[in-house]
Design an enzyme around this catalytic site. Structure first.
Site, short mmCIF file in Angstrom:
data_model
loop_
_atom_site.label_atom_id
_atom_site.label_comp_id
_atom_site.label_asym_id
_atom_site.label_seq_id
_atom_site.Cartn_x
_atom_site.Cartn_y
_atom_site.Cartn_z
N ALA A 1 35.73 35.00 9.52
CA ALA A 1 36.16 35.89 10.60
C ALA A 1 34.99 36.30 11.49
O ALA A 1 35.18 36.56 12.68
CB ALA A 1 36.84 37.13 10.02
N THR A 2 33.78 36.35 10.93
CA THR A 2 32.63 36.70 11.77
C THR A 2 32.48 35.68 12.89
O THR A 2 32.32 36.03 14.07
CB THR A 2 31.35 36.76 10.92
OG1 THR A 2 31.52 37.75 9.90
CG2 THR A 2 30.13 37.11 11.76
N ASN B 1 39.23 47.88 8.02
CA ASN B 1 38.80 47.44 6.69
C ASN B 1 38.37 48.58 5.77
O ASN B 1 38.36 48.42 4.56
CB ASN B 1 37.66 46.42 6.80
CG ASN B 1 36.56 46.88 7.74
OD1 ASN B 1 36.80 47.13 8.92
ND2 ASN B 1 35.38 47.03 7.23
N GLN C 1 42.02 41.88 7.92
CA GLN C 1 42.61 42.68 6.84
C GLN C 1 44.14 42.70 6.91
O GLN C 1 44.79 43.29 6.05
CB GLN C 1 42.07 44.12 6.88
CG GLN C 1 40.57 44.23 6.68
CD GLN C 1 40.13 43.96 5.24
OE1 GLN C 1 40.95 43.92 4.31
NE2 GLN C 1 38.84 43.74 5.04
N SER D 1 40.31 35.32 7.91
CA SER D 1 39.30 34.81 6.98
C SER D 1 39.95 34.37 5.67
O SER D 1 40.86 35.05 5.17
CB SER D 1 38.30 35.94 6.71
OG SER D 1 37.33 35.52 5.80
N HIS E 1 38.67 34.28 2.54
CA HIS E 1 38.38 34.98 1.29
C HIS E 1 38.99 36.38 1.19
O HIS E 1 38.80 37.08 0.19
CB HIS E 1 36.86 35.04 1.04
CG HIS E 1 36.10 35.98 1.91
ND1 HIS E 1 35.65 37.20 1.47
CD2 HIS E 1 35.69 35.90 3.20
CE1 HIS E 1 34.99 37.82 2.43
NE2 HIS E 1 35.01 37.05 3.50
N THR F 1 31.13 19.04 11.57
CA THR F 1 32.05 18.40 10.62
C THR F 1 32.86 19.46 9.90
O THR F 1 32.32 20.49 9.48
CB THR F 1 31.24 17.56 9.60
OG1 THR F 1 30.53 16.57 10.33
CG2 THR F 1 32.14 16.92 8.57
N CYS G 1 24.57 50.93 2.29
CA CYS G 1 23.14 50.86 1.97
C CYS G 1 22.41 50.20 3.14
O CYS G 1 22.70 49.07 3.49
CB CYS G 1 22.91 49.99 0.74
SG CYS G 1 23.60 50.71 -0.73
C1 PLP Z 1 37.88 43.55 9.66
C2 PLP Z 1 36.90 42.48 9.29
N1 PLP Z 1 36.42 41.65 10.22
C3 PLP Z 1 35.56 40.68 9.92
C4 PLP Z 1 35.09 40.49 8.63
C5 PLP Z 1 34.12 39.39 8.35
O1 PLP Z 1 34.76 38.32 7.72
P1 PLP Z 1 33.98 37.08 7.12
O2 PLP Z 1 33.39 37.54 5.83
O3 PLP Z 1 35.01 36.02 6.92
O4 PLP Z 1 32.96 36.65 8.10
C6 PLP Z 1 35.56 41.33 7.63
C7 PLP Z 1 35.05 41.20 6.24
O5 PLP Z 1 34.49 42.11 5.69
C8 PLP Z 1 36.48 42.36 7.95
O6 PLP Z 1 36.96 43.19 7.03
#
Ligand code: PLP
Length: 410
Positions: A73-74, A159, A187, A207, A209, A248, A334
């Site tokens: 997602a990033t 999140n 989320q 995302s 995971h 790829t 942190c």
């Molecule tokens: C709302 C939100 N956006 C983006 C991310 C980032 O996702 P990724 O770990 O797949 O880059 C997260 C993950 O913590 C998230 O909760």
């Protein structure tokens, strides 16, 4: 029950064994490069990718051609936000030079930081402040819209606190004004229903995971019609993924992402209902046993499986120590030098002290009733023990308003 119990599904989820099973052949037998167009190994890998593309599209109510695979997602957020801003930048027009963007102060860093970079590059960004309930409404976005607004980027569900923004309504507003609308649905998607047409979404990030798929794979949905959204690519190379994301393809990850979406689509409704009951049970238990407890975010407009609770008169680190049998997140982040209170909780107006003594518990597909019972009991026990050591809590019990005390400086 195995300890510690896992209640941090908003951070990441375990891979569903059905997902792992679907991925396995693509490591060793079906290892081809989907870009190899002239032999069976390539065709086989391509077939795996295209099946996954259909599975993702079906979850989102999208067309297969609108699905772009990314590393998470990033990356999806970066491609969407920067890619749209560069594509729709106005040459010196409007108040802001290159164009105006609307986002929100309690977005994930993967949205905030691309927006901040764009602000340094001459775009103007409005970061909306949510109210105390954490929800961004259509009216708030409408109030911030300008003639030079080119992009709105707002998460579907938060999140940290699980609050739900008015995404379909905000999308409708954007379409009325011909402004591109991106939502970070990391989320939300896979847990709650999505229909990109009915929900008026142009760009959507998700995302693997977070939905019981593998790490290092994500999706960007890019609308192809009504309107056709264009993006400037950030990485140049082999032109994969319709030029939006060269490189790829991560075939194993993509196959896992597809399977995770297929399972989510089939099981979402049952999971949601079960988890809402468990979350309510946990919240009811804790709020019945303890005073000076606050559940953060809107009472109803919240994800069913996530709760963020602040406890007055306890010290944050002590609370995490007392609850070390529960894997969960705290209201502190942190940084290299110190513990910073969460900017999301601060954005809602929660004070630093209370933000530090906040817990985020996020339940998942395999969370049991027994685990919820255990977590509730542990938290109550921990808070009760810590408050026995707190003179301030004693004063509060005696009816003294702590906020009005003038402490002597020495
Ligand atoms: C709302 C939100 N956006 C983006 C991310 C980032 O996702 P990724 O770990 O797949 O880059 C997260 C993950 O913590 C998230 O909760």
């Amino acid at each position: 029950m195995r300890l510690p119990i896992y209640m941090d599904h908003a951070a990441t989820t375990p891979c569903d064994p059905r997902v792992v099973e679907a991925m396995l052949p693509y490591f060793t037998e079906k290892f081809g490069n989907p870009g190899s167009r002239n032999h069976a190994f390539g065709w086989e890998a391509e077939e795996g990718v295209e099946t996954a593309r259909r599975q993702v599209a079906d979850l989102l109510g999208a067309d297969r051609k609108e699905i772009v695979f990314t590393s998470g997602a990033t990356e999806s957020n970066n491609i969407a936000i920067k890619g749209a801003a560069y594509m729709y930048a106005r040459a010196g027009a409007g108040q802001s030079g290159r164009g105006h963007i609307i986002s929100c102060a309690i977005e994930h860093k993967a949205v905030l930081d691309p927006c901040k970079r764009l602000a340094k590059e001459g775009f103007e960004v409005t970061f909306l402040d949510p109210g105390a309930d954490g929800v961004i409404t259509r009216a708030m976005v409408e109030g911030a819209m300008r003639p030079d607004t080119i992009l709105v980027s707002l998460m579907w569900a938060n999140n940290e606190i699980g609050t739900i923004n008015e995404v379909p309504e905000i999308g409708a507003l954007c379409h009325e004004r011909e402004v591109v609308f991106h939502t970070d649905a990391t989320q939300w998607a896979g847990k709650m229903p999505v229909d990109v047409d009915a929900d008026n979404i142009d760009l959507l990030s998700m995302s693997g995971h977070k939905i019981y798929g593998p790490k290092g794979v994500g999706v960007l949905y890019v609308r192809r019609r009504k309107p056709r959204v264009r993006l400037q690519a950030l990485v140049d190379g082999g032109g994969q993924e319709r030029n939006f994301r060269s490189g790829t393809l991560n075939v194993t990850g993509i196959v896992g992402m597809g399977k995770a979406c297929e399972i989510a689509r089939a099981e979402m409704d049952a999971d949601r209902e079960r988890l809402l009951k468990l979350r309510k049970k946990l919240e009811d238990r804790v709020t019945a046993a303890l005073d000076v407890v606050q559940i953060n975010g809107h009472a109803e407009k919240r994800l069913p499986h996530l709760t963020n609770i602040s406890f007055g008169f306890v010290e944050g680190e002590g609370l995490m120590m007392a609850c070390k049998d529960i894997a969960m997140s705290s209201g502190s982040a942190c940084t290299s030098a110190s513990l910073e209170p969460s900017y999301v909780l601060k954005g809602l107006g929660v004070g630093d002290e209370l933000a530090h003594s906040s817990l985020r518990l996020s339940l998942g597909r395999w969370t049991t009733d027994e685990e919820v019972e255990f977590a509730g009991a542990k938290i109550i026990e921990g808070v009760t023990k810590l408050r026995k050591l707190s003179p301030l809590y004693d004063m509060h019990k005696e009816g003294i308003d702590i906020s009005k005390i003038e402490w002597a400086a020495h």
